[in-house]
Design a protein around this motif. Structure first.
Motif, PDB file in Angstrom:
ATOM      1  N   VAL A 150     -40.197  36.898 -18.386  1.00  0.00           N
ATOM      2  CA  VAL A 150     -41.290  36.827 -17.413  1.00  0.00           C
ATOM      3  C   VAL A 150     -40.891  37.502 -16.112  1.00  0.00           C
ATOM      4  O   VAL A 150     -41.662  38.258 -15.518  1.00  0.00           O
ATOM      5  CB  VAL A 150     -41.704  35.362 -17.161  1.00  0.00           C
ATOM      6  N   TYR A 151     -39.655  37.250 -15.668  1.00  0.00           N
ATOM      7  CA  TYR A 151     -39.179  37.873 -14.429  1.00  0.00           C
ATOM      8  C   TYR A 151     -39.049  39.390 -14.572  1.00  0.00           C
ATOM      9  O   TYR A 151     -39.218  40.134 -13.600  1.00  0.00           O
ATOM     10  CB  TYR A 151     -37.832  37.282 -14.030  1.00  0.00           C
ATOM     11  N   GLU A 152     -38.758  39.865 -15.791  1.00  0.00           N
ATOM     12  CA  GLU A 152     -38.701  41.311 -16.014  1.00  0.00           C
ATOM     13  C   GLU A 152     -40.090  41.933 -15.934  1.00  0.00           C
ATOM     14  O   GLU A 152     -40.262  43.029 -15.396  1.00  0.00           O
ATOM     15  CB  GLU A 152     -38.078  41.604 -17.382  1.00  0.00           C
ATOM     16  N   ILE A 153     -41.082  41.224 -16.479  1.00  0.00           N
ATOM     17  CA  ILE A 153     -42.456  41.734 -16.446  1.00  0.00           C
ATOM     18  C   ILE A 153     -43.036  41.633 -15.043  1.00  0.00           C
ATOM     19  O   ILE A 153     -43.740  42.533 -14.580  1.00  0.00           O
ATOM     20  CB  ILE A 153     -43.337  40.947 -17.447  1.00  0.00           C
ATOM     21  N   PHE A 154     -42.730  40.510 -14.361  1.00  0.00           N
ATOM     22  CA  PHE A 154     -43.259  40.258 -13.022  1.00  0.00           C
ATOM     23  C   PHE A 154     -42.098  40.054 -12.042  1.00  0.00           C
ATOM     24  O   PHE A 154     -41.759  38.913 -11.695  1.00  0.00           O
ATOM     25  CB  PHE A 154     -44.142  39.007 -13.005  1.00  0.00           C
ATOM     26  N   PRO A 155     -41.446  41.128 -11.590  1.00  0.00           N
ATOM     27  CA  PRO A 155     -40.313  40.978 -10.659  1.00  0.00           C
ATOM     28  C   PRO A 155     -40.684  40.201  -9.395  1.00  0.00           C
ATOM     29  O   PRO A 155     -39.839  39.509  -8.817  1.00  0.00           O
ATOM     30  CB  PRO A 155     -39.944  42.433 -10.328  1.00  0.00           C
ATOM     31  N   ARG A 156     -41.953  40.299  -8.985  1.00  0.00           N
ATOM     32  CA  ARG A 156     -42.394  39.585  -7.780  1.00  0.00           C
ATOM     33  C   ARG A 156     -42.218  38.079  -7.931  1.00  0.00           C
ATOM     34  O   ARG A 156     -41.916  37.376  -6.956  1.00  0.00           O
ATOM     35  CB  ARG A 156     -43.871  39.912  -7.517  1.00  0.00           C
ATOM     36  N   LEU A 157     -42.393  37.567  -9.147  1.00  0.00           N
ATOM     37  CA  LEU A 157     -42.250  36.119  -9.368  1.00  0.00           C
ATOM     38  C   LEU A 157     -40.801  35.673  -9.197  1.00  0.00           C
ATOM     39  O   LEU A 157     -40.543  34.584  -8.683  1.00  0.00           O
ATOM     40  CB  LEU A 157     -42.759  35.739 -10.759  1.00  0.00           C
ATOM     41  N   GLU A 158     -39.867  36.504  -9.614  1.00  0.00           N
ATOM     42  CA  GLU A 158     -38.466  36.146  -9.418  1.00  0.00           C
ATOM     43  C   GLU A 158     -38.126  36.165  -7.928  1.00  0.00           C
ATOM     44  O   GLU A 158     -37.394  35.291  -7.433  1.00  0.00           O
ATOM     45  CB  GLU A 158     -37.553  37.097 -10.180  1.00  0.00           C
ATOM     46  N   GLU A 159     -38.680  37.146  -7.207  1.00  0.00           N
ATOM     47  CA  GLU A 159     -38.443  37.220  -5.769  1.00  0.00           C
ATOM     48  C   GLU A 159     -38.967  35.970  -5.059  1.00  0.00           C
ATOM     49  O   GLU A 159     -38.401  35.541  -4.058  1.00  0.00           O
ATOM     50  CB  GLU A 159     -39.132  38.451  -5.193  1.00  0.00           C
ATOM     51  N   ARG A 160     -40.052  35.394  -5.586  1.00  0.00           N
ATOM     52  CA  ARG A 160     -40.715  34.266  -4.923  1.00  0.00           C
ATOM     53  C   ARG A 160     -40.583  32.967  -5.720  1.00  0.00           C
ATOM     54  O   ARG A 160     -41.401  32.064  -5.575  1.00  0.00           O
ATOM     55  CB  ARG A 160     -42.194  34.605  -4.712  1.00  0.00           C
ATOM     56  N   LYS A 161     -39.563  32.856  -6.553  1.00  0.00           N
ATOM     57  CA  LYS A 161     -39.462  31.716  -7.462  1.00  0.00           C
ATOM     58  C   LYS A 161     -39.377  30.367  -6.742  1.00  0.00           C
ATOM     59  O   LYS A 161     -39.785  29.344  -7.294  1.00  0.00           O
ATOM     60  CB  LYS A 161     -38.269  31.880  -8.402  1.00  0.00           C
ATOM     61  N   ASN A 162     -38.885  30.351  -5.516  1.00  0.00           N
ATOM     62  CA  ASN A 162     -38.788  29.089  -4.767  1.00  0.00           C
ATOM     63  C   ASN A 162     -39.943  28.889  -3.793  1.00  0.00           C
ATOM     64  O   ASN A 162     -39.963  27.924  -3.037  1.00  0.00           O
ATOM     65  CB  ASN A 162     -37.459  29.031  -4.013  1.00  0.00           C
ATOM     66  N   GLN A 163     -40.913  29.809  -3.828  1.00  0.00           N
ATOM     67  CA  GLN A 163     -42.061  29.729  -2.927  1.00  0.00           C
ATOM     68  C   GLN A 163     -43.130  28.814  -3.520  1.00  0.00           C
ATOM     69  O   GLN A 163     -43.337  28.765  -4.734  1.00  0.00           O
ATOM     70  CB  GLN A 163     -42.640  31.127  -2.701  1.00  0.00           C
ATOM     71  N   ILE A 164     -43.815  28.051  -2.641  1.00  0.00           N
ATOM     72  CA  ILE A 164     -44.919  27.201  -3.090  1.00  0.00           C
ATOM     73  C   ILE A 164     -46.043  28.089  -3.623  1.00  0.00           C
ATOM     74  O   ILE A 164     -46.478  29.031  -2.954  1.00  0.00           O
ATOM     75  CB  ILE A 164     -45.425  26.313  -1.937  1.00  0.00           C
ATOM     76  N   ALA A 165     -46.506  27.791  -4.835  1.00  0.00           N
ATOM     77  CA  ALA A 165     -47.431  28.685  -5.533  1.00  0.00           C
ATOM     78  C   ALA A 165     -48.747  28.876  -4.786  1.00  0.00           C
ATOM     79  O   ALA A 165     -49.355  29.947  -4.846  1.00  0.00           O
ATOM     80  CB  ALA A 165     -47.695  28.153  -6.936  1.00  0.00           C
ATOM     81  N   GLY A 166     -49.176  27.848  -4.070  1.00  0.00           N
ATOM     82  CA  GLY A 166     -50.440  27.939  -3.355  1.00  0.00           C
ATOM     83  C   GLY A 166     -50.429  28.936  -2.213  1.00  0.00           C
ATOM     84  O   GLY A 166     -51.490  29.313  -1.708  1.00  0.00           O
ATOM     85  N   THR A 167     -49.241  29.394  -1.814  1.00  0.00           N
ATOM     86  CA  THR A 167     -49.142  30.372  -0.723  1.00  0.00           C
ATOM     87  C   THR A 167     -49.069  31.810  -1.240  1.00  0.00           C
ATOM     88  O   THR A 167     -48.987  32.744  -0.448  1.00  0.00           O
ATOM     89  CB  THR A 167     -47.900  30.090   0.141  1.00  0.00           C
ATOM     90  N   LEU A 168     -49.116  31.996  -2.548  1.00  0.00           N
ATOM     91  CA  LEU A 168     -49.087  33.343  -3.113  1.00  0.00           C
ATOM     92  C   LEU A 168     -50.432  34.040  -2.918  1.00  0.00           C
ATOM     93  O   LEU A 168     -51.468  33.392  -2.753  1.00  0.00           O
ATOM     94  CB  LEU A 168     -48.781  33.282  -4.621  1.00  0.00           C
ATOM     95  N   SER A 169     -50.410  35.364  -2.984  1.00  0.00           N
ATOM     96  CA  SER A 169     -51.660  36.122  -2.944  1.00  0.00           C
ATOM     97  C   SER A 169     -52.411  35.933  -4.265  1.00  0.00           C
ATOM     98  O   SER A 169     -51.854  35.420  -5.247  1.00  0.00           O
ATOM     99  CB  SER A 169     -51.365  37.612  -2.729  1.00  0.00           C
ATOM    100  N   GLY A 170     -53.666  36.383  -4.300  1.00  0.00           N
ATOM    101  CA  GLY A 170     -54.451  36.246  -5.509  1.00  0.00           C
ATOM    102  C   GLY A 170     -53.827  36.971  -6.693  1.00  0.00           C
ATOM    103  O   GLY A 170     -53.776  36.446  -7.812  1.00  0.00           O
ATOM    104  N   GLY A 171     -53.338  38.181  -6.451  1.00  0.00           N
ATOM    105  CA  GLY A 171     -52.690  38.931  -7.518  1.00  0.00           C
ATOM    106  C   GLY A 171     -51.424  38.254  -8.016  1.00  0.00           C
ATOM    107  O   GLY A 171     -51.155  38.215  -9.221  1.00  0.00           O
TER     108      GLY A 171
END
Length: 284
Positions: free
Chosen positions: A164-185
């Motif tokens: 999953v992190y390989e497909i979506f590198p942004r998720l690995e960068e933000r893995k400790n971020q609260i999900a509700g603060t992510l952008s829509g994409g």
């Protein structure tokens, strides 16, 4: 031979009759040349999901599905397009076991699909719902682990997390971020990643491009192709008909609870009626 039948016949007329007959029975026929002889490899189609005459009513009594029948072939992307209220999400919810259908039959890998949602997931079917529905108060990492809740194979879970992190590198960068603060994409990436974490054979995506900027829409559809390349089967519900048909091996048009057209995605793109109804300027 891959569960196939090897047929050797050097008579053109015989081969033509054989091809027509086998295809009418639901077989796929590939042909190759082998010296002076013509060789046909016949493979039986493998379907992940088959719906037959499925009917379902909403709580207000309106018939959401009025006897739909469709096939989702293993390893393919099958798109479903239609306007709001056509019954697309109802169809997905019926497959997922979220809502009960009134009559008809839903088969998964040749067997009746359970009507309990948790049993459907255990069999390898995952729905990524419209609107993402992530757990806003959990971190990105925690959301992904929730996707693997029914799994006990620790090594497999870690392997899929890495994927999953390989497909979506942004998720690995933000893995400790609260999900509700992510952008829509980013939230859509998280919802798709959470789906992959359940280790499904069939992933159902409900309006994955909804509300996203055009550049992000392109990213999401590139990702859909990547997921297919992983060996997954994809059932896609999408209002962006141009994108949905462009990526689809096969597609269906659903209107007012009934399937009105079906065929290869690229063929439906050329259909004047579909172009006028769903593609607008993009079809010109």
């Amino acid at each position: 031979m891959n569960n196939g039948i090897l047929v050797v016949d050097d008579d053109d007329a015989h081969r033509g009759m054989l091809r027509t007959m086998l295809r009418s029975w639901g077989y796929t026929v590939d042909e190759a040349a082998d010296g002076d002889e013509a060789v046909a490899l016949v493979r039986e189609k493998a379907f992940d999901v088959v719906l037959t005459d499925v009917r379902m009513a909403r709580m207000d009594g309106i018939h959401a599905l009025k006897g739909i029948s469709l096939e989702v072939e293993e390893g393919q992307i099958v798109s479903m397009i239609g306007s709001n209220g056509a019954g697309k999400s109802s169809m997905m919810n019926a497959i997922s076991g979220i809502v009960k259908y009134k009559s008809g039959e839903i088969l998964y890998k040749g067997q009746p699909l359970p009507t309990a949602a948790n049993k459907v997931v255990r069999l390898g079917v995952c729905q990524v719902p419209e609107g993402r529905l992530i757990f806003a108060n959990l971190t990105v990492y925690e959301n992904l682990k929730v996707g693997a809740y029914l799994r006990s194979d620790k090594d497999g879970i870690e392997r899929d997390l890495k994927r999953v992190y390989e497909i979506f590198p942004r998720l690995e960068e933000r893995k400790n971020q609260i999900a509700g603060t992510l952008s829509g994409g980013e939230q859509q990436m998280l919802a798709m990643g959470r789906g992959i974490m359940s280790a499904p054979d069939l992933i159902m995506l409900d309006e994955p491009s909804l509300g996203l900027a055009p550049l992000l829409v392109n990213t999401i559809f590139d990702t859909i192709r990547e997921i297919k390349a992983m060996g997954k089967t994809i059932l896609l519900v999408e209002q962006n008909a141009l994108k949905a048909l462009s990526v689809a091996d096969n597609a269906y048009v659903l209107e007012q609870g009934r399937i009105t057209k079906s065929g290869p995605g690229k063929e439906l793109l050329k259909d004047p009626a579909i172009a006028e109804a769903y593609l607008g300027k993009a079809a010109r």
